[in-house]
Write an enzyme that holds these catalytic residues in place. Structure first.
Site, mmCIF file in Angstrom:
data_model
loop_
_atom_site.group_PDB
_atom_site.id
_atom_site.type_symbol
_atom_site.label_atom_id
_atom_site.label_comp_id
_atom_site.label_asym_id
_atom_site.label_seq_id
_atom_site.Cartn_x
_atom_site.Cartn_y
_atom_site.Cartn_z
ATOM 1 N N HIS A 263 0.861 -1.192 0.000
ATOM 2 C CA HIS A 263 0.000 0.000 0.000
ATOM 3 C C HIS A 263 0.893 1.236 0.000
ATOM 4 O O HIS A 263 1.962 1.230 0.597
ATOM 5 C CB HIS A 263 -0.895 0.012 1.249
ATOM 6 C CG HIS A 263 -2.064 0.924 1.117
ATOM 7 N ND1 HIS A 263 -1.982 2.279 1.343
ATOM 8 C CD2 HIS A 263 -3.340 0.687 0.750
ATOM 9 C CE1 HIS A 263 -3.164 2.834 1.139
ATOM 10 N NE2 HIS A 263 -4.010 1.902 0.769
ATOM 11 N N ASP A 317 -7.782 -5.419 -0.143
ATOM 12 C CA ASP A 317 -8.232 -6.355 -1.185
ATOM 13 C C ASP A 317 -7.904 -7.802 -0.890
ATOM 14 O O ASP A 317 -8.364 -8.696 -1.610
ATOM 15 C CB ASP A 317 -7.599 -5.953 -2.520
ATOM 16 C CG ASP A 317 -8.370 -4.810 -3.154
ATOM 17 O OD1 ASP A 317 -7.806 -4.077 -3.973
ATOM 18 O OD2 ASP A 317 -9.546 -4.634 -2.791
HETATM 19 C C1 SDX Z 1 -6.124 -0.529 -1.967
HETATM 20 O O1 SDX Z 1 -4.462 4.266 -2.159
HETATM 21 C C2 SDX Z 1 -5.450 3.717 -1.543
HETATM 22 O O2 SDX Z 1 -5.919 4.195 -0.539
HETATM 23 C C3 SDX Z 1 -5.955 2.449 -2.204
HETATM 24 C C4 SDX Z 1 -6.997 1.695 -1.358
HETATM 25 C C5 SDX Z 1 -8.298 2.448 -1.214
HETATM 26 O O3 SDX Z 1 -9.007 2.144 -0.264
HETATM 27 O O4 SDX Z 1 -8.617 3.224 -2.145
HETATM 28 O O5 SDX Z 1 -6.462 1.430 -0.047
HETATM 29 C C6 SDX Z 1 -7.313 0.388 -2.032
HETATM 30 O O6 SDX Z 1 -5.378 -0.621 -1.063
HETATM 31 C C7 SDX Z 1 -5.954 -1.374 -3.106
HETATM 32 C C8 SDX Z 1 -4.532 -1.745 -3.454
HETATM 33 C C9 SDX Z 1 -4.757 -2.972 -4.245
HETATM 34 N N1 SDX Z 1 -3.607 -3.220 -5.155
HETATM 35 C C10 SDX Z 1 -2.903 -4.337 -4.972
HETATM 36 O O7 SDX Z 1 -3.063 -5.152 -4.053
HETATM 37 C C11 SDX Z 1 -1.876 -4.537 -6.071
HETATM 38 C C12 SDX Z 1 -0.562 -4.972 -5.456
HETATM 39 N N2 SDX Z 1 -0.010 -3.825 -4.726
HETATM 40 C C13 SDX Z 1 1.001 -3.036 -5.347
HETATM 41 O O8 SDX Z 1 0.814 -2.846 -6.725
HETATM 42 C C14 SDX Z 1 1.381 -1.802 -4.566
HETATM 43 O O9 SDX Z 1 1.591 -2.195 -3.274
HETATM 44 C C15 SDX Z 1 0.484 -0.581 -4.582
HETATM 45 C C16 SDX Z 1 0.142 -0.147 -5.965
HETATM 46 C C17 SDX Z 1 -0.764 -0.855 -3.823
HETATM 47 C C18 SDX Z 1 1.264 0.524 -3.899
HETATM 48 O O10 SDX Z 1 2.390 0.689 -4.646
HETATM 49 P P1 SDX Z 1 3.460 1.844 -4.405
HETATM 50 O O11 SDX Z 1 3.197 2.607 -3.171
HETATM 51 O O12 SDX Z 1 3.600 2.606 -5.674
HETATM 52 O O13 SDX Z 1 4.738 1.013 -4.099
HETATM 53 P P2 SDX Z 1 5.814 0.590 -5.168
HETATM 54 O O14 SDX Z 1 5.149 -0.100 -6.319
HETATM 55 O O15 SDX Z 1 6.670 1.780 -5.417
HETATM 56 O O16 SDX Z 1 6.620 -0.516 -4.370
HETATM 57 C C19 SDX Z 1 7.569 -0.148 -3.376
HETATM 58 C C20 SDX Z 1 8.385 -1.412 -3.195
HETATM 59 C C21 SDX Z 1 8.870 -1.975 -4.535
HETATM 60 O O17 SDX Z 1 10.052 -2.740 -4.255
HETATM 61 P P3 SDX Z 1 11.487 -2.096 -4.723
HETATM 62 O O18 SDX Z 1 11.418 -1.893 -6.222
HETATM 63 O O19 SDX Z 1 11.612 -0.775 -3.969
HETATM 64 O O20 SDX Z 1 12.488 -3.136 -4.295
HETATM 65 O O21 SDX Z 1 7.557 -2.453 -2.637
HETATM 66 C C22 SDX Z 1 7.395 -3.510 -3.574
HETATM 67 C C23 SDX Z 1 7.797 -2.959 -4.936
HETATM 68 O O22 SDX Z 1 8.277 -4.000 -5.765
HETATM 69 N N3 SDX Z 1 5.996 -3.900 -3.584
HETATM 70 C C24 SDX Z 1 5.570 -5.140 -3.769
HETATM 71 C C25 SDX Z 1 4.178 -5.078 -3.687
HETATM 72 N N4 SDX Z 1 3.790 -3.813 -3.468
HETATM 73 C C26 SDX Z 1 4.934 -3.086 -3.410
HETATM 74 N N5 SDX Z 1 6.238 -6.288 -4.024
HETATM 75 C C27 SDX Z 1 5.490 -7.396 -4.173
HETATM 76 N N6 SDX Z 1 4.147 -7.426 -4.096
HETATM 77 C C28 SDX Z 1 3.457 -6.279 -3.857
HETATM 78 N N7 SDX Z 1 2.137 -6.317 -3.794
#
Ligand code: SDX
Length: 380
Positions: A263, A317
């Site tokens: 998140h 989710d």
């Molecule tokens: C909700 O924003 C809100 O409030 C959303 C929500 C709402 O109520 O509206 O809360 C709803 O939470 C839904 C989120 C559902 N999406 C997912 O479950 C998809 C999987 N999650 C990721 O795509 C991600 O965590 C996000 C999009 C939710 C957040 O991404 P960020 O903040 O842009 O983080 P990032 O992609 O920059 O990742 C930071 C690091 C990275 O590693 P490095 O490159 O720094 O080594 O964390 C890792 C990412 O690879 N990472 C994950 C991960 N999420 C982040 N690695 C593996 N699996 C994941 N799910």
């Protein structure tokens, strides 16, 4: 006027886009409050419509105000036959989020537009959207299955009526109560992507139906609201508790995102995931276990071991799909259900944006070139 150059932040991470008093998230402590009230309190003591009223008008309604709001919502649940006829033309293979975005925008064709300085217009738009969105989700689902939509049942409350319209039978009281709590949990979450869409669209002073259609389109993406559907696909692909760690290893090797985890704000387990897990267990007790649950528990444990240090924990989710499956909701309807709830938050931000509106128009850091001469096509 001197231009102050602010450092570019991809995805506007950490950049305030507004001042708001609607909700508050503490990502380190795992706290979510709606108008200052903790989500745990609301999940235990409130109803979705009372919570929607709190989010939109900023205070808990009196008994009379809530009864009048609930009455108006019941009265406006039906949708125009032209919208139902339009839905009959949607392809069965179309995604329900596209159907919802289309029909939400279509509402704007029927209702007066842009009397945005009139509190009565604001209230009527709030009532119509909260009342009709569930009917449209259920109607398009029944028609997609080749059946006729059923009319809302006026003697059922909000959550029970949606499950009735979707499953064509009155739900068990526990199922209706659990679904109402799910709607509370999904109602609002500060300036997430779809709410930001709603704000930007609101700032142009277009009609509220276009605002909601724009937010629905944003929520549909798998990085935002669409993950709940992907979580169930992932759990079915994993298939067994023994396969959880090999599956996770593969994701880590390919840097694939694990759906339902991570998140932008929460760096601990999402407080909504905690409540949704409790709701799932309540449903399992009454309606039978779901084998995906033990896979989910094992995956949560394994992800914490591997990624907990990066603040990657279950988000809203991860467990919501297991609740919805038990309520007889098919997985490609999970995100439309998320949208039904989030209409309350989107409308709260729409209304708040109108109080001190200034059209969104950010700037950019230009990285292109200048004074390029035009090359005629025969010379390219
Ligand atoms: C909700 O924003 C809100 O409030 C959303 C929500 C709402 O109520 O509206 O809360 C709803 O939470 C839904 C989120 C559902 N999406 C997912 O479950 C998809 C999987 N999650 C990721 O795509 C991600 O965590 C996000 C999009 C939710 C957040 O991404 P960020 O903040 O842009 O983080 P990032 O992609 O920059 O990742 C930071 C690091 C990275 O590693 P490095 O490159 O720094 O080594 O964390 C890792 C990412 O690879 N990472 C994950 C991960 N999420 C982040 N690695 C593996 N699996 C994941 N799910």
């Amino acid at each position: 006027m001197s231009v102050v150059c602010i450092e570019f932040k991809p995805g506007l991470e950490g950049v305030p886009a507004t001042q708001s008093s609607i909700s508050y998230v503490d990502g380190q402590q795992g706290v979510l409050e709606y108008r200052g009230i903790n989500i745990q309190e609301l999940a235990k003591k409130s109803s979705f419509l009372e919570t929607a009223y709190l989010l939109i008008w900023g205070y808990l309604p009196s008994k009379e105000e809530l009864e009048s709001f609930e009455h108006d919502i019941r009265y406006h649940r039906r949708i125009k036959y032209r919208i139902r006829d339009m839905m009959k033309c949607f392809p069965e293979t179309g995604h329900p989020m596209d159907a919802l975005q289309t029909s939400a925008a279509a509402l704007g064709l029927f209702y007066s537009r842009r009397a945005l300085d009139n509190p009565e217009y604001i209230r009527s738009a709030v009532v119509r959207l909260l009342a009709k969105i569930p009917t449209m989700v259920a109607a398009s689902e029944l028609m997609r299955r080749g059946n006729d939509a059923v009319q809302p049942k006026d003697d059922l409350d909000y959550a029970a009526n949606f499950l009735y319209m979707l499953n064509e039978r009155e739900p068990d009281p526990l199922a209706a109560q659990v679904f109402d709590v799910c709607l509370i949990l999904h109602a609002e979450h500060t300036i997430n992507a779809s709410t930001f869409s709603a704000m930007v669209t609101s700032s142009t002073l277009t009609d509220p139906y276009a605002v909601i259609a724009s937010a629905v389109g944003t929520l549909a993406g798998p990085l935002h609201g669409g993950a709940n559907e992907d979580v169930i696909t992932m759990l079915s692909e994993i298939g067994s508790v023994e396969n959880v760690r090999p599956y996770l290893e593969k994701c880590l090797e390919t840097k694939a995102k694990i759906m339902g985890f991570g998140h932008r704000v929460y760096k601990v387990k999402d407080p909504r995931a905690i409540i949704l897990q409790e709701l799932a267990e309540k449903l399992f007790e009454k309606f039978g276990y779901d084998k995906y649950y033990e896979i989910a528990l094992e995956l949560e444990k394994a992800v914490e071991e591997k990624l907990g240090h990066k603040g990657i924990y279950p988000n809203v989710d991860f467990y919501s799909g297991l609740v919805y499956r038990k309520l007889g909701i098919s997985s490609d309807l999970f995100t439309p259900v998320f949208a039904i709830a989030r209409v309350a938050g989107w409308l709260a931000h729409w209304k708040e944006q109108l109080t001190e509106n200034r059209i969104f128009r950010p700037t950019q850091i230009y990285t292109g070139e200048h004074n390029i001469s035009y090359t005629p096509i025969q010379e390219r």
